[in-house]
Design a protein around this motif. Sequence first.
Motif, PDB file in Angstrom:
ATOM      1  N   TRP A  92     -18.127   6.208   5.581  1.00 57.07           N
ATOM      2  CA  TRP A  92     -16.908   5.559   6.418  1.00 57.07           C
ATOM      3  C   TRP A  92     -16.883   4.413   6.981  1.00 57.07           C
ATOM      4  O   TRP A  92     -16.143   3.468   6.528  1.00 57.07           O
ATOM      5  N   SER A  95     -16.649   1.642   4.279  1.00 67.54           N
ATOM      6  CA  SER A  95     -15.330   1.979   3.510  1.00 67.54           C
ATOM      7  C   SER A  95     -14.202   1.034   4.345  1.00 67.54           C
ATOM      8  O   SER A  95     -13.606   0.488   3.568  1.00 67.54           O
ATOM      9  N   LEU A  96     -14.436   1.084   5.656  1.00 74.15           N
ATOM     10  CA  LEU A  96     -13.752   0.159   6.582  1.00 74.15           C
ATOM     11  C   LEU A  96     -14.167  -1.120   6.739  1.00 74.15           C
ATOM     12  O   LEU A  96     -13.424  -2.117   6.837  1.00 74.15           O
ATOM     13  N   SER A 112     -17.596   1.328  -1.102  1.00 70.60           N
ATOM     14  CA  SER A 112     -16.390   1.849  -0.345  1.00 70.60           C
ATOM     15  C   SER A 112     -15.887   2.976  -0.921  1.00 70.60           C
ATOM     16  O   SER A 112     -15.904   2.977  -2.200  1.00 70.60           O
ATOM     17  N   ALA A 199      -7.654   6.697   9.969  1.00 65.97           N
ATOM     18  CA  ALA A 199      -8.290   5.836   9.038  1.00 65.97           C
ATOM     19  C   ALA A 199      -8.335   6.414   7.445  1.00 65.97           C
ATOM     20  O   ALA A 199      -8.516   5.730   6.672  1.00 65.97           O
ATOM     21  N   ALA A 202      -6.104   4.617   4.614  1.00 63.96           N
ATOM     22  CA  ALA A 202      -6.751   3.337   4.361  1.00 63.96           C
ATOM     23  C   ALA A 202      -7.880   3.551   3.202  1.00 63.96           C
ATOM     24  O   ALA A 202      -8.325   2.961   2.438  1.00 63.96           O
ATOM     25  N   VAL A 203      -8.679   4.600   3.468  1.00 68.44           N
ATOM     26  CA  VAL A 203      -9.863   4.878   2.549  1.00 68.44           C
ATOM     27  C   VAL A 203      -9.445   5.436   1.319  1.00 68.44           C
ATOM     28  O   VAL A 203      -9.761   5.333   0.273  1.00 68.44           O
ATOM     29  N   GLN A 205      -6.050   6.189   0.398  1.00 65.72           N
ATOM     30  CA  GLN A 205      -4.780   5.634  -0.288  1.00 65.72           C
ATOM     31  C   GLN A 205      -3.776   6.852  -0.547  1.00 65.72           C
ATOM     32  O   GLN A 205      -3.116   6.904  -1.258  1.00 65.72           O
ATOM     33  N   PRO A 372      -9.953   0.964  13.327  1.00 68.26           N
ATOM     34  CA  PRO A 372      -9.226   0.046  12.109  1.00 68.26           C
ATOM     35  C   PRO A 372      -8.697   0.809  10.910  1.00 68.26           C
ATOM     36  O   PRO A 372      -9.537   1.960  10.667  1.00 68.26           O
ATOM     37  N   GLY A 373      -8.050   0.266  10.228  1.00 69.06           N
ATOM     38  CA  GLY A 373      -7.432   1.031   9.009  1.00 69.06           C
ATOM     39  C   GLY A 373      -6.328   1.846   8.963  1.00 69.06           C
ATOM     40  O   GLY A 373      -6.021   2.600   8.198  1.00 69.06           O
ATOM     41  N   ASN A 374      -5.409   1.682  10.232  1.00 68.46           N
ATOM     42  CA  ASN A 374      -4.346   2.500  10.291  1.00 68.46           C
ATOM     43  C   ASN A 374      -3.377   1.410  11.208  1.00 68.46           C
ATOM     44  O   ASN A 374      -3.767   0.156  11.776  1.00 68.46           O
ATOM     45  N   GLU A 378      -3.577  -2.139  13.764  1.00 66.60           N
ATOM     46  CA  GLU A 378      -3.362  -3.364  13.314  1.00 66.60           C
ATOM     47  C   GLU A 378      -2.196  -3.780  14.323  1.00 66.60           C
ATOM     48  O   GLU A 378      -2.125  -5.101  14.555  1.00 66.60           O
TER      49      GLU A 378
END
Length: 468
Positions: A92, A95-96, A112, A199, A202-203, A205, A372-374, A378
């Motif tokens: 994880w 990946s982020l 990733s 997240a 984002a990982v 999709q 992060p990742g959402n 952001e």
Amino acid sequence: MASKIVLYNPRAVFWTMPLALLAIGSALDRRRYEVVIVDGRLDPIETLFAHLEDALCLGVTVLTGAPLRDALAVTRQARERFPELPIIWGGWHPSLFPQMCADEPAVTAAVSGQGERSFAAVVERLEAGQSLAGLPGVTTRHEDGRIALDLPRPAEDVNNFPAHDYDLIPVEQYFRHKKRRQLDYISSQGCRFRCNFCADPAVYQRTWSGLNAERMVTELAALWRRYHFTDLAFQDETYFTYPRRVAAVAEGFLRAGLDFSWFGTMRADQGRRLDDEIFALCKRSGLRTVMIGLEAGSQATIDRIQKDIQVDDMWATAEKLVRHGIGAIINVIVGFPGEPPESVAETLRVARALRAMSPTFDLSVFYFKPYPGNPIAEQLRQQGYTFPGSLEAWAEFDYVGSRSEWLTPTQQEEIEQFKFYQRLAYGPARPLRRPLQRLARWRVEQRDYRFPVERRILEWLKPPQALS
């Protein structure tokens, strides 16, 4: 002679089997590679170093928080002892944060997303003495030190990968540490939903793929006969994604005469849509508990976090679970940025009412932590929120036990009291605990937590277990 691939699982307080390492280790060509999994929770560091003496590479699965701290320490020790050894991170956190991970001098490359194909490609390049640059799903460094960002590797149908080889891990040792013969198994990857605090989109999709039912039953029947487990934990993001698949697996368990209880993850809307006949079928096949992320009791907050469920979905699902004698772990989150006090209060009210529906229901209350990742993270970044900027700082990140930055001390104190007393108030009735249970129930219903002497005594007798 087969090349040795060593995989390391960092230390943590939970005893889930290292399924990510099982996945990538099982996907390697076993005629060409000897795969060794070393678990930091079970094995001393010298065991790892002994295996690295003749290893082609070291792979490390990395989760944000305490496991990252151990991964970083072990990786740096391995680099010091074996300066030329390729060390590959996946999981994880890479990946982020692929660039941050690949920028660590002790790390050779970061994988990733879905790792089965990417890690196999890394291993083949290493065996051939070739550069890792340009591999999809892999971030590494150029010779001049610049980071070579990875090209995305599309997620692949998990049915294309071989069964996980549980001979790679000491299954009986995990049973002993779990204090039950519980096997961990994952039947799918990804999640199609868009929750804007998570997240996962984002990982993966918003993709999802799952093993077909016939394959699952065949694999699990073989594992049950070999390891004699009494409980099965599906570690999927959302196990109940497709009702027909769920029903086919349950029917397969019954047809094969498999005798174990099982646990799976479910969304509230999935439970509401699931036919009573399938609930009954799952119960007959051993379903004991489902885990459901309600997240909030306020519909306005649910809509804001794009959970795409209705509070009524949770009530309807809970009623079905009670009717069929199935337990539940219900998760809620409090303290989203800008969440009004009445929303927090409504979440606790709904959570209390759900918890009171059955002694087989359990409740977990978490504080929102921006990861992060959402979209929420952001938005916070654009507003000037400062996220950890280094691996060391992310190793201190605690998304389970820490408090909220968006709740007042008074709110947090009530939430902590609620978390303790709801467990005592609505659990299974026991003669010696009934007076305490009655008092706890009164406290929760009245929201009166003054002079919590009984809590201090109970926590002194049995200190709370660390969760991260």
